[in-house]
Scaffold this active site. Structure first.
Site, PDB file in Angstrom:
ATOM      1  CB  CYS A  82      63.518  53.806  -0.398  1.00 20.90           C
ATOM      2  SG  CYS A  82      62.350  52.840   0.563  1.00 20.90           S
ATOM      3  CE1 TYR A 332      40.883  69.363  -2.080  1.00 23.38           C
ATOM      4  CE2 TYR A 332      40.748  70.724  -0.113  1.00 23.38           C
ATOM      5  CZ  TYR A 332      40.867  70.612  -1.478  1.00 23.38           C
ATOM      6  OH  TYR A 332      40.978  71.742  -2.248  1.00 23.38           O
ATOM      7  CD  GLU A 353      37.165  62.401  -1.086  1.00 25.27           C
ATOM      8  OE1 GLU A 353      38.053  62.855  -0.335  1.00 25.27           O
ATOM      9  OE2 GLU A 353      37.375  62.050  -2.261  1.00 25.27           O
ATOM     10  CB  CYS A 433      50.966  64.743   1.454  1.00 23.40           C
ATOM     11  SG  CYS A 433      49.864  65.075   0.094  1.00 23.40           S
TER      12      CYS A 433
HETATM   13  N1  SAH Z   1      41.609  63.404   4.962  1.00 16.96           N
HETATM   14  C1  SAH Z   1      41.599  62.098   4.369  1.00 16.96           C
HETATM   15  C2  SAH Z   1      41.932  62.076   2.868  1.00 16.96           C
HETATM   16  C3  SAH Z   1      43.121  62.866   2.424  1.00 16.96           C
HETATM   17  S1  SAH Z   1      43.698  62.508   0.797  1.00 16.96           S
HETATM   18  C4  SAH Z   1      42.501  61.168   5.120  1.00 16.96           C
HETATM   19  O1  SAH Z   1      43.410  61.598   5.807  1.00 16.96           O
HETATM   20  O2  SAH Z   1      42.285  59.960   5.033  1.00 16.96           O
HETATM   21  C5  SAH Z   1      42.970  63.735  -0.181  1.00 16.96           C
HETATM   22  C6  SAH Z   1      41.533  63.458  -0.562  1.00 16.96           C
HETATM   23  O3  SAH Z   1      41.071  64.551  -1.338  1.00 16.96           O
HETATM   24  C7  SAH Z   1      41.309  62.214  -1.402  1.00 16.96           C
HETATM   25  O4  SAH Z   1      40.344  61.423  -0.763  1.00 16.96           O
HETATM   26  C8  SAH Z   1      40.785  62.759  -2.740  1.00 16.96           C
HETATM   27  O5  SAH Z   1      39.806  61.923  -3.333  1.00 16.96           O
HETATM   28  C9  SAH Z   1      40.175  64.059  -2.324  1.00 16.96           C
HETATM   29  N2  SAH Z   1      40.057  65.111  -3.338  1.00 16.96           N
HETATM   30  C10 SAH Z   1      40.886  65.366  -4.378  1.00 16.96           C
HETATM   31  N3  SAH Z   1      40.506  66.490  -5.029  1.00 16.96           N
HETATM   32  C11 SAH Z   1      39.398  66.958  -4.394  1.00 16.96           C
HETATM   33  C12 SAH Z   1      38.558  68.105  -4.579  1.00 16.96           C
HETATM   34  N4  SAH Z   1      38.788  68.962  -5.565  1.00 16.96           N
HETATM   35  N5  SAH Z   1      37.547  68.292  -3.717  1.00 16.96           N
HETATM   36  C13 SAH Z   1      37.315  67.416  -2.704  1.00 16.96           C
HETATM   37  N6  SAH Z   1      38.085  66.313  -2.482  1.00 16.96           N
HETATM   38  C14 SAH Z   1      39.110  66.090  -3.317  1.00 16.96           C
END
Ligand code: SAH
Length: 488
Positions: A82, A332, A353, A433
């Site tokens: 934190c 993603y 993903e 994020c």
């Molecule tokens: N939308 C989902 C995950 C978001 S986190 C949720 O809200 O639960 C971001 C995700 O992107 C992770 O699962 C990670 O494995 C994936 N990721 C990272 N780099 C990537 C890429 N180059 N292409 C596709 N996915 C990727």
């Protein structure tokens, strides 16, 4: 005036930096003061002096900021988890709203007047719920300086463990679980893992809870395949209310990566379940009757704040503005959480993903919810999307009306953004994020025919500097085409 290391100065804090540090100025010279907050006047000791700026530590507060409160956790200053506990919750929200706004102006090149019009107020958690919100905790286990086995959290930027069995961000059960594991280690002479010598056994305790179902998974990360007398530990752990699944996770590598790839189920269910409700993003985010069910295994990625997640996904769904006829790409997509939300309102959804296991989980989750209009592809967004666009794959299937992205902190790869723009979806919904990389990527898309139409920040991580943002971008060319059609 020349400043020197170890010199003490008096400064009023006017701003806060990316990591929650206070920023003050004396005659144009900038000071970054850890643990000081906006509005404080403090005495600070210079720790690192540069030409135009210096880092400093807080020595004492001369006049506290009106936003300063008593931090709820005793170790908030040492622990790296934190950063802004001493800031009132209203001020935390204001800090995050401004952070997103300023990044969009500074990095994204978006006009202030535009933001005044389109940026909605940040969605916070409600003052009474700014602690105990995290559904996942990972406690490192190690030895303190007297050789006693402790669990806690890493101090900022180091691997020194600050002993805290009760992190106030996690549920109350965590404390009992951590305590049970430490007691077991003591009774059976099990040593914690030592990073320097790569010896010892227990590395981390991971705990995950489905907040809607109350189901808990405990995962003990060890440097081997066996834990002494584990059946006794199981007996003690399953006595904790909610515990449904107990795992050993094997991590033998000398690495910062917490979990290894091998999981050994010691007792109970292979997965725990959780539910995410679809909320009414047009009103006050009250939950609707609709919800989605997910199964979580030790390695699945899952958002850590379930209350805010359902609001944020519901906002993304609203920004996607689906009528039922759309093809949506969810890049993603992790375990398909957002994809399944979108599938409720679209003709079809394609999730992409990079982690294969997440794709397997996504497919299972679709089945679990009886959703059939989704398809999941394992691969990098920046490889899969161009392959479809360039017609190497199944082109009839691919044209997106809406693209949703939710990348990790580093944002989208440029090739991915370029292909998104070339595919000309009517709408892009970007869930982020990290406001800085979001702003960078928005700038790229705005230079290629998109306009930022909606922005909303979500506080998924109270007490920390992190903030999530959801934005909607609209294809200006599509609008132009549409207008031409109407005129004809
Ligand atoms: N939308 C989902 C995950 C978001 S986190 C949720 O809200 O639960 C971001 C995700 O992107 C992770 O699962 C990670 O494995 C994936 N990721 C990272 N780099 C990537 C890429 N180059 N292409 C596709 N996915 C990727």
């Amino acid at each position: 005036m020349e400043y020197q290391k170890n010199q003490n100065v008096i400064v009023t804090i006017e701003d806060m930096g990316m990591n929650g540090e206070g920023i003050g100025r004396i005659d144009g010279y900038t000071l970054f003061v850890k643990d000081a907050i906006v509005g404080d006047t403090v005495e600070a000791g210079l720790t690192k002096v540069k030409k135009t700026y210096a880092y400093a530590r807080l020595i004492r507060i001369l006049t506290p900021s009106p936003d300063r409160i008593e931090a709820p956790c005793a170790v908030h200053k040492q622990c790296g988890g934190c950063q802004i506990q001493a800031l009132s919750y209203e001020a935390q929200l204001k800090f995050k709203q401004n952070k997103v706004r300023n990044d969009l102006i500074r990095i994204g090149g978006i006009g202030r007047d535009v933001l005044d019009e389109i940026m909605e107020p940040i969605v916070g958690m409600g003052k009474a719920h700014t602690l105990r919100y995290r559904n996942k905790a990972q406690y490192p286990v190690g030895s303190d300086k007297d050789g006693k086995t402790v669990a806690g959290f890493y101090a900022a930027r180091t691997h020194a463990i600050i002993a805290t069995e009760d992190c106030l961000l996690g549920p109350e059960e965590n404390r009992r679980i951590v305590d049970t594991v430490l007691t077991h280690m003591e009774h059976h002479g099990i040593l914690p893992y030592d990073e320097k010598s790569a010896s010892g056994t227990v590395r981390h305790i991971m705990i995950r809870k489905g907040f809607q179902t109350g189901e808990i998974m405990v995962c003990i990360v060890i440097n081997g395949e066996k834990l002494a007398s584990s059946e006794k530990l199981v007996d003690n752990l399953k006595a904790v209310e909610g515990v449904k699944s107990i795992y050993l996770n094997v991590q033998k590598k000398q690495t910062n990566v917490i979990l290894g790839s091998e999981n050994i189920l010691l007792w109970g269910e292979e997965t725990i379940r959780d539910t995410i409700r679809i909320c009414d993003a047009k009103n006050d985010f009250s939950p609707t009757q609709e919800c989605l069910h997910y199964a979580l295994s030790p390695l699945s990625f899952y958002q850590v704040n379930p209350v805010q997640t359902e609001r944020m996904y519901s906002q993304a769904l609203q920004y996607a503005d689906l009528s039922g006829s759309e093809t949506v790409w969810d890049l993603y997509c992790g375990i398909g959480t957002i994809s399944l939300f979108m599938a409720k309102g679209a003709k079809r959804v394609i999730g992409v993903e990079v982690v294969e296991q997440a794709i397997a989980d996504a497919k299972e989750n679709a089945k679990r919810n009886g959703i059939e209009n989704v398809r999941f592809i394992a691969g990098e967004a920046e490889t899969v999307l161009p392959a479809y666009y360039e017609g190497k794959e199944d082109t009839a299937f691919c044209h997106p009306d809406v693209i949703v992205v939710d990348p990790p902190r580093k944002g989208c790869d440029e090739k991915c953004l370029q292909t998104m723009a070339q595919m000309e979806p009517d709408r892009i919904v970007y869930v982020s994020c990290d406001p800085a990389t979001l702003a960078r990527d928005i700038k790229y898309l705005c230079e290629r025919g998109y306009a930022l139409k909606r922005v909303r920040a979500f506080d998924n991580f109270p007490q920390t500097v992190h903030v999530e943002t959801v934005v909607q971008l609209i294809n200006q060319n599509a609008n132009a085409k549409h207008h031409v059609k109407i005129r004809l």
